[in-house]
Design an enzyme around this catalytic site. Sequence first.
Site, PDB file in Angstrom:
ATOM      1  N   GLY A  53      12.021  43.002  76.179  1.00 58.75           N
ATOM      2  CA  GLY A  53      13.282  43.425  76.815  1.00 58.75           C
ATOM      3  C   GLY A  53      14.218  42.289  77.174  1.00 58.75           C
ATOM      4  O   GLY A  53      14.059  41.152  76.740  1.00 58.75           O
ATOM      5  N   ASN A  89       1.354  25.723  77.272  1.00 57.46           N
ATOM      6  CA  ASN A  89       0.122  26.462  76.941  1.00 57.46           C
ATOM      7  C   ASN A  89      -0.359  26.224  75.516  1.00 57.46           C
ATOM      8  O   ASN A  89      -1.559  26.308  75.248  1.00 57.46           O
ATOM      9  CB  ASN A  89       0.400  27.958  77.174  1.00 57.46           C
ATOM     10  N   TYR A 154     -11.500  18.157  70.449  1.00 64.35           N
ATOM     11  CA  TYR A 154     -10.840  19.123  71.342  1.00 64.35           C
ATOM     12  C   TYR A 154     -11.121  18.742  72.803  1.00 64.35           C
ATOM     13  O   TYR A 154     -10.189  18.626  73.611  1.00 64.35           O
ATOM     14  CB  TYR A 154     -11.345  20.531  71.030  1.00 64.35           C
ATOM     15  N   LYS A 158      -8.608  17.455  75.902  1.00 58.95           N
ATOM     16  CA  LYS A 158      -8.475  18.171  77.180  1.00 58.95           C
ATOM     17  C   LYS A 158      -8.856  17.246  78.354  1.00 58.95           C
ATOM     18  O   LYS A 158      -8.253  17.321  79.430  1.00 58.95           O
ATOM     19  CB  LYS A 158      -9.311  19.453  77.165  1.00 58.95           C
TER      20      LYS A 158
HETATM   21  N1  LIG Z   1      -9.211  30.824  73.928  1.00 61.53           N
HETATM   22  C1  LIG Z   1     -10.044  30.028  74.600  1.00 61.53           C
HETATM   23  O1  LIG Z   1     -11.273  30.257  74.616  1.00 61.53           O
HETATM   24  C2  LIG Z   1      -9.493  28.870  75.397  1.00 61.53           C
HETATM   25  C3  LIG Z   1     -10.363  28.245  76.309  1.00 61.53           C
HETATM   26  C4  LIG Z   1      -9.883  27.154  77.042  1.00 61.53           C
HETATM   27  C5  LIG Z   1      -8.585  26.717  76.888  1.00 61.53           C
HETATM   28  N2  LIG Z   1      -7.759  27.343  75.997  1.00 61.53           N
HETATM   29  C6  LIG Z   1      -6.406  26.794  75.839  1.00 61.53           C
HETATM   30  O2  LIG Z   1      -5.455  27.825  76.088  1.00 61.53           O
HETATM   31  C7  LIG Z   1      -4.272  27.574  75.311  1.00 61.53           C
HETATM   32  C8  LIG Z   1      -3.910  28.816  74.509  1.00 61.53           C
HETATM   33  O3  LIG Z   1      -4.986  29.114  73.630  1.00 61.53           O
HETATM   34  P1  LIG Z   1      -5.187  30.563  72.951  1.00 61.53           P
HETATM   35  O4  LIG Z   1      -6.626  30.843  73.004  1.00 61.53           O
HETATM   36  O5  LIG Z   1      -4.205  31.521  73.485  1.00 61.53           O
HETATM   37  O6  LIG Z   1      -4.829  30.173  71.438  1.00 61.53           O
HETATM   38  P2  LIG Z   1      -4.237  31.088  70.264  1.00 61.53           P
HETATM   39  O7  LIG Z   1      -4.676  30.420  69.018  1.00 61.53           O
HETATM   40  O8  LIG Z   1      -4.558  32.521  70.483  1.00 61.53           O
HETATM   41  O9  LIG Z   1      -2.651  30.916  70.437  1.00 61.53           O
HETATM   42  C9  LIG Z   1      -2.059  29.645  70.390  1.00 61.53           C
HETATM   43  C10 LIG Z   1      -0.577  29.771  70.116  1.00 61.53           C
HETATM   44  O10 LIG Z   1      -0.074  28.426  70.047  1.00 61.53           O
HETATM   45  C11 LIG Z   1       0.770  28.327  68.911  1.00 61.53           C
HETATM   46  N3  LIG Z   1       0.829  26.941  68.424  1.00 61.53           N
HETATM   47  C12 LIG Z   1      -0.078  26.268  67.650  1.00 61.53           C
HETATM   48  N4  LIG Z   1       0.365  25.049  67.361  1.00 61.53           N
HETATM   49  C13 LIG Z   1       1.570  24.914  67.979  1.00 61.53           C
HETATM   50  C14 LIG Z   1       2.528  23.879  68.059  1.00 61.53           C
HETATM   51  N5  LIG Z   1       2.371  22.714  67.405  1.00 61.53           N
HETATM   52  N6  LIG Z   1       3.647  24.083  68.796  1.00 61.53           N
HETATM   53  C15 LIG Z   1       3.838  25.259  69.431  1.00 61.53           C
HETATM   54  N7  LIG Z   1       2.998  26.292  69.363  1.00 61.53           N
HETATM   55  C16 LIG Z   1       1.861  26.127  68.664  1.00 61.53           C
HETATM   56  C17 LIG Z   1       0.177  29.290  67.896  1.00 61.53           C
HETATM   57  O11 LIG Z   1       1.136  29.657  66.901  1.00 61.53           O
HETATM   58  C18 LIG Z   1      -0.262  30.454  68.784  1.00 61.53           C
HETATM   59  O12 LIG Z   1       0.761  31.410  68.943  1.00 61.53           O
HETATM   60  C19 LIG Z   1      -4.602  26.349  74.432  1.00 61.53           C
HETATM   61  O13 LIG Z   1      -4.071  25.195  75.030  1.00 61.53           O
HETATM   62  C20 LIG Z   1      -6.120  26.315  74.442  1.00 61.53           C
HETATM   63  O14 LIG Z   1      -6.620  25.020  74.202  1.00 61.53           O
HETATM   64  C21 LIG Z   1      -8.186  28.407  75.251  1.00 61.53           C
END
Ligand SMILES: NC(=O)c1ccc[n+]([C@@H]2O[C@H](COP(=O)([O-])OP(=O)(O)OC[C@H]3O[C@@H](n4cnc5c(N)ncnc54)[C@H](O)[C@@H]3O)[C@@H](O)[C@H]2O)c1
Length: 279
Positions: A53, A89, A154, A158
Amino acid sequence: MRHTSEKGRVILVTGAAAGIGAAIAELAIARGHRVMLTDVDEEAALARARALGQRAAGHALDIRSPADWSKAFDAAEARFGAVDVLINNAGITHTGHARALRPEQHRDIVEINLLGTVTGVCAALERMTAQGHGHIINVCSMTSFLPLPGYATYCGTKHALRAFHHSVAIEERDGPLDFTIVHPPSTRTGMLAQEMADPSCAISFAEKSYAPEQIAEAVVDAVVTKPVEVVFPPFAGRLQRIAGVFPGLMRRVLPVAEARGRRQRDRLLSAQGFPASGN
Ligand SMILES: NC(=O)c1ccc[n+]([C@@H]2O[C@H](COP(=O)([O-])OP(=O)(O)OC[C@H]3O[C@@H](n4cnc5c(N)ncnc54)[C@H](O)[C@@H]3O)[C@@H](O)[C@H]2O)c1
């Protein structure tokens, strides 16, 4: 709505086209904020924003690019006014043991998770200091406390991001900005699905996983409450932080957790009708 502020903030979210970022954007809108959804996948960011929206807009932003950061901040400002909160994020992983990853995959993880986020923080520092206020929220990971097999680079990014975050927050202590860092555990997004496909990441399944909406709730709460650091789960997460300090203990405990993760992963795979891995 419990947390809706009187005046919704202007929030820029990175990686907002999917997973945790998409959940953050949706909840922030529901709580009365205005959100610029950004992602390297521009089409997906625009589509998400359209579905949310008038208080949402979308823009391309590859967090590695200083020029993209500038354009995304300008676009948010033109549409909603100065950005009050940056939610950094976006992040990636390439699964596999360190010796199995190609050099460009190691580099990719560092360039996005660490250098991309650093680039965003620096862009925000300049703009937010000039406007006299702002809040930088970095979405990091519980792996910033605990090195894990299957996540060497990774985890490295972090750990480094957490150190960078707190160093900057201390440097800026007399300035007008607020800093929060949030550490999700395993969360059921595309990233976890990618990890499920690779037995070397089995340790991610040792503990229960979270829904992206649960992480989003903590992040969007933080927009108002401004905590210094958020860990998951609130109590066990603190124990993980302590374990991370003792490498001898870690080396004994983590293989046990990894074996448990392997069993849980196999159970999850069988429940979904996939053959269990033999690895
Ligand atoms: N999913 C997990 O288990 C988990 C655990 C701990 C931390 N995290 C952290 O949370 C954050 C989000 O992770 P998620 O699980 O939602 O990942 P995801 O893969 O579901 O989504 C990540 C998003 O980031 C975008 N992306 C990738 N490279 C990019 C770039 N260079 N510039 C801009 N956007 C970009 C992707 O297109 C995607 O839309 C990350 O930083 C990840 O490290 C995730």
